[in-house]
Design a protein around this motif. Structure first.
Motif, short mmCIF file in Angstrom:
data_model
loop_
_atom_site.label_atom_id
_atom_site.label_comp_id
_atom_site.label_asym_id
_atom_site.label_seq_id
_atom_site.Cartn_x
_atom_site.Cartn_y
_atom_site.Cartn_z
N ARG A 53 12.02 74.35 48.47
CA ARG A 53 13.16 75.11 47.93
C ARG A 53 13.29 74.85 46.42
O ARG A 53 13.53 75.76 45.64
N THR A 107 14.23 68.99 50.24
CA THR A 107 13.80 70.39 50.25
C THR A 107 12.89 70.67 49.05
O THR A 107 13.20 71.50 48.20
N THR A 119 24.24 75.95 43.59
CA THR A 119 23.72 75.70 44.93
C THR A 119 23.18 74.27 45.04
O THR A 119 23.12 73.53 44.07
N GLU A 163 10.50 76.77 44.59
CA GLU A 163 10.82 78.20 44.51
C GLU A 163 11.95 78.45 43.51
O GLU A 163 11.89 79.38 42.71
N TYR A 164 12.99 77.63 43.56
CA TYR A 164 14.12 77.80 42.65
C TYR A 164 13.66 77.73 41.19
O TYR A 164 13.99 78.60 40.38
N VAL A 176 19.96 71.93 45.91
CA VAL A 176 18.50 71.90 45.94
C VAL A 176 18.10 70.44 45.88
O VAL A 176 18.31 69.78 44.87
#
Length: 171
Positions: A45, A42, A35, A48-49, A37
């Protein structure tokens, strides 16, 4: 076996480079997720990842980034999982040196394993090697992969030695 490797990149423009890590992991039968990031666009994000990676079953993270290339180091600061950084020569890059040095020169306590510029294939192999230290099936696939590399070089050497270098080049 499930997903064990996270492949992340700062933007979609990094995908052609980072896809090489995905391809080699597929070849070796290692589950991964992939993905975008961005550390700069972000940051929540990214937070959190990184903080949920272990809970989601990840064991290694491959992070590719160009330019200032903060993604690998910032992710490494947020997790105790091994992080492999892939410096990417991006459109705004200083011949890739900005990315290489941003990832390579981490402060004490926040290591990031760094592969060559645009070297995500090696990042995938390194991630599989880390997993293979504890998983015999992955180790066996890596052994076969390396044996095939060796055989390819030996075949090429024989071709050049028997046909001559001009014929090997098609001259």
């Amino acid at each position: 076996m499930g997903v064990q490797v996270g492949i992340i990149m700062g933007s979609k423009s990094d995908l052609p480079i980072m896809a090489e890590a995905a391809k080699v992991l597929e070849e070796l039968g290692v589950g991964y997720e992939l993905t975008v990031v961005s550390a700069h666009r972000t940051p929540l994000r990214m937070l959190e990842y990184a903080e949920t990676a272990r809970k989601r079953g990840l064991k290694v993270i491959i992070a590719g980034a160009g330019g200032a290339a903060h993604l690998p180091g910032m992710v490494a600061s947020l997790t105790s999982l091994p992080v492999i950084g892939v410096p990417i020569k991006s459109s705004n890059s200083i011949d890739g040196w900005d990315s290489i040095l941003s990832i390579l020169q981490m402060p004490g306590g926040i290591p990031v394993a760094t592969v060559a510029l645009n070297g995500s294939k090696n990042a995938g192999i390194l991630a599989a090697s880390i997993l293979g230290a504890f998983d015999g099936a992955i180790a066996e696939k890596l052994d076969t992969y390396k044996k095939q590399l060796r055989e390819t070089v030996e075949d090429t050497a024989r071709e050049i030695e028997t046909k001559g270098w001009r014929n090997a080049l098609g001259e």
